[in-house]
Design an enzyme around this catalytic site. Structure first.
Site: not given
Length: 589
Positions: A298, A302, A509
């Site tokens: 994650e 990002d 995400s």
């Protein structure tokens, strides 16, 4: 003056006159405080998906957030809508941190009453930390004292699917004299897990990997997504940021997800060679860490895509602690798992904050007590009124995962909205796939809140959708409430570098930092032309749907249904659609 600063908040206490000479209010009949407990929140039983595991030791330490009733939150919301409405004379005239603190500072009566209550439990100023506005207190107490303060009992619960543990109560109460002066206390009854919104696993074998380092990358996102195709698809490829001395983007990280510097360099070498010197800074919050030996899927997703979309704009990764797993037999460390509060309290106490925030985490709205959700949502409103755009992923379960049973004891089947995606003061991002045309992914989270009323900025767009929908899914959602997502972006088969290897990741995400990257460039454009940052986006975007690529194909299945379908105009699958930077730039010029 109503601002209560942390260094003197409790120093002005007296035994009988309160703070600043404000008399304490006693029961006129008995002359004493009414200490009858009144319930603040309770569950009818153990929330869905959790089971009782064991009992903690009474001396286990808990760090509490106590939210005092804010003096003027309604005024903050009024200001938010005025400065965020492009048709209003005050558009862009954001408030300063000091002005927001002045508005939300608790009344002297509230501060005095809460202070007296704490003192009755032997808690003094040296035990507490107060936010700059005095509306949040933090203190650490053993479970035995917390159970007395809140008239409750704590248990260790285990999540049935993930096996993670959390320490929570099934109800909490306050004495009647302080009941109206405290909005929330945490940890108490919130069972949110702060899930990462990524749908597929790293190294998806069904998606082709891109290993060519020559820079000759496809500009199509039809099979695998790279920065090159995103920048082409959303018309940002020819824009070079210039306001990099003032503009920033912030990425919120939780769950011990660590962003890796070496992986970012490899990613840029492979997918955006002109940005090979891109970097990010790390800010640690509440015991957050920066473990470079454990790159997170994650966190890397990002930072790599936010960086690739916005280079050379400064990127900040906020690593927030307070995350699971809680160790049931460990008697000494504190445990909170209230990361949104830790993050919000940190950010709201900074004098300078990024103009754009991207967050790819959330959970089922029903796992969050309503009063808790409202207070956190109001915290995002405070960031918006100060000029920051706050974006959240819409979730990866369509209209809901599993059996979709209500958590209120009724076992009613209904669609399950996500929080904070359902907060009306954030911009929520759904997911698309394919090109020419883009269409909705089946996992794109969307629907209607069960907590928050429908804001005026989206009323006409939602009405048009509901009129077309007719009786489909009737009774499974609250048609009069806040609807989401607001917008969308690509969300499937993103090429990400983890531990030096390239893999494929999908989910909202990926959509959120992509859209946030476009907003960061728009903020750069505004700031470089001596205009204020965009701040809260929703009134602007709903007033200008033609600046987005409308998505009319696909649906977000869930709860044993086909969910909602994308169509002309706004829909609870992809919102208003995906961004067109050039159209938005022209609009804001």
């Amino acid at each position: 003056m109503r601002i209560m600063h942390s260094h003197w908040l409790f120093g002005l206490l007296s035994t009988s006159t309160g703070i600043l000479g404000t008399p304490l209010v006693y029961d006129t009949t008995t002359g004493e405080r009414d200490t009858t407990f009144i319930v603040k929140h309770s569950w009818s039983g153990t929330p869905k998906g959790w089971r009782l595991h064991s009992e903690p030791t009474s001396d286990h330490m808990l760090k509490f957030h106590i939210g005092l009733k804010q003096g003027g939150i309604d005024e903050v919301i009024r200001h938010l809508y005025e400065v965020s409405d492009p048709a209003h004379i005050r558009y862009g005239q954001h408030l300063s941190k000091e002005e927001v603190d002045e508005l939300i500072s608790p009344t002297e009566e509230t501060t005095a009453t809460v202070s007296e209550w704490l003192q009755s439990h032997g808690i003094h100023y040296s035990d507490c930390y107060a936010s700059s506005a005095g509306d949040w207190l933090q203190l650490t107490v053993p479970i035995s004292k917390a159970e007395t303060m809140f008239n409750t009992q704590y248990h260790i619960f285990q999540h049935e699917k993930t096996g993670e543990y959390t320490l929570r109560s099934l109800n909490w109460s306050l004495p009647s004299y302080v009941h109206s002066h405290i909005d929330v206390a945490a940890p108490t009854t919130s069972f949110t897990r702060t899930r990462s919104m990524k749908k597929t696993s790293f190294l998806d074998p069904h998606v082709p990997m891109i290993d060519d380092l020559s820079g000759g990358l496809s500009t199509s996102c039809s099979t695998s997504v790279t920065p090159s195709c995103l920048r082409t698809l959303y018309n940002t490829a020819n824009y070079t940021p210039t306001a990099t001395n003032v503009n920033q983007i912030g990425i919120a990280g939780y769950l011990e997800e660590f962003a890796n510097f070496a992986d970012l360099k490899t990613f840029m070498q492979k997918f955006r060679s002109d940005a090979v010197n891109a970097n990010f800074t790390v800010t640690l919050i509440n015991g957050g860490a920066n473990n470079q030996a454990q790159p997170g899927i994650e966190a890397n997703l990002d930072t790599q895509y936010a960086g690739a979309m916005t280079f050379p704009t400064p990127n900040i990764y906020y690593s927030t602690g307070g995350s699971p797993p809680f160790i049931p037999d460990d008697n000494t460390p504190t445990n909170t798992n209230e990361p949104y509060l830790d993050w919000l309290n940190f950010i709201s106490n900074q004098t300078t904050i990024p103009q754009t925030f991207s967050t790819s985490y959330g959970d089922d709205e029903q796992t969050v007590p309503e009063d808790f959700a409202v207070r956190v949502c109001n915290g995002f409103a405070q960031l918006g009124v100060m000029g920051s755009s706050v974006l959240f992923s819409s979730g990866d379960d369509g209209v809901g995962a599993g059996e979709c049973l209500a958590n209120d004891g009724s076992d009613t089947i209904r669609f399950q909205p996500n929080f904070p995606a359902s907060c009306p003061y954030v911009t929520t991002v759904g997911a698309t796939v394919k090109t020419n045309p883009e269409q909705a992914t089946s996992f794109s989270g969307g629907g209607f809140s069960n907590y928050f009323a429908q804001p005026s900025y989206q009323a006409s767009a939602v009405l048009a959708f509901l009129t077309e929908l007719g009786t489909t899914n009737q009774g499974l959602f609250n048609a009069s409430s806040r609807a989401y997502p607001d917008v969308a972006a690509q969300g499937q088969s993103f090429q990400v570098v983890i531990g030096g290897a390239t893999g494929s990741v999908s989910g909202t995400s990926a959509s959120c930092p992509t859209f946030a990257g476009v907003i960061t460039l728009l903020n750069d454009f505004r700031l470089s032309n001596n205009k204020p940052s965009l701040g809260f986006l929703n009134p602007l975007i709903y007033a200008n749907p033609s600046a987005f690529n409308d998505i009319t194909k696909g649906n977000n299945q869930g709860c044993g249904t086909n969910g909602f379908s994308a169509g002309i105009g706004w829909d609870p699958v992809t919102g208003l659609g995906t961004p067109d930077f050039l159209k938005l730039q022209t609009l804001l010029g």
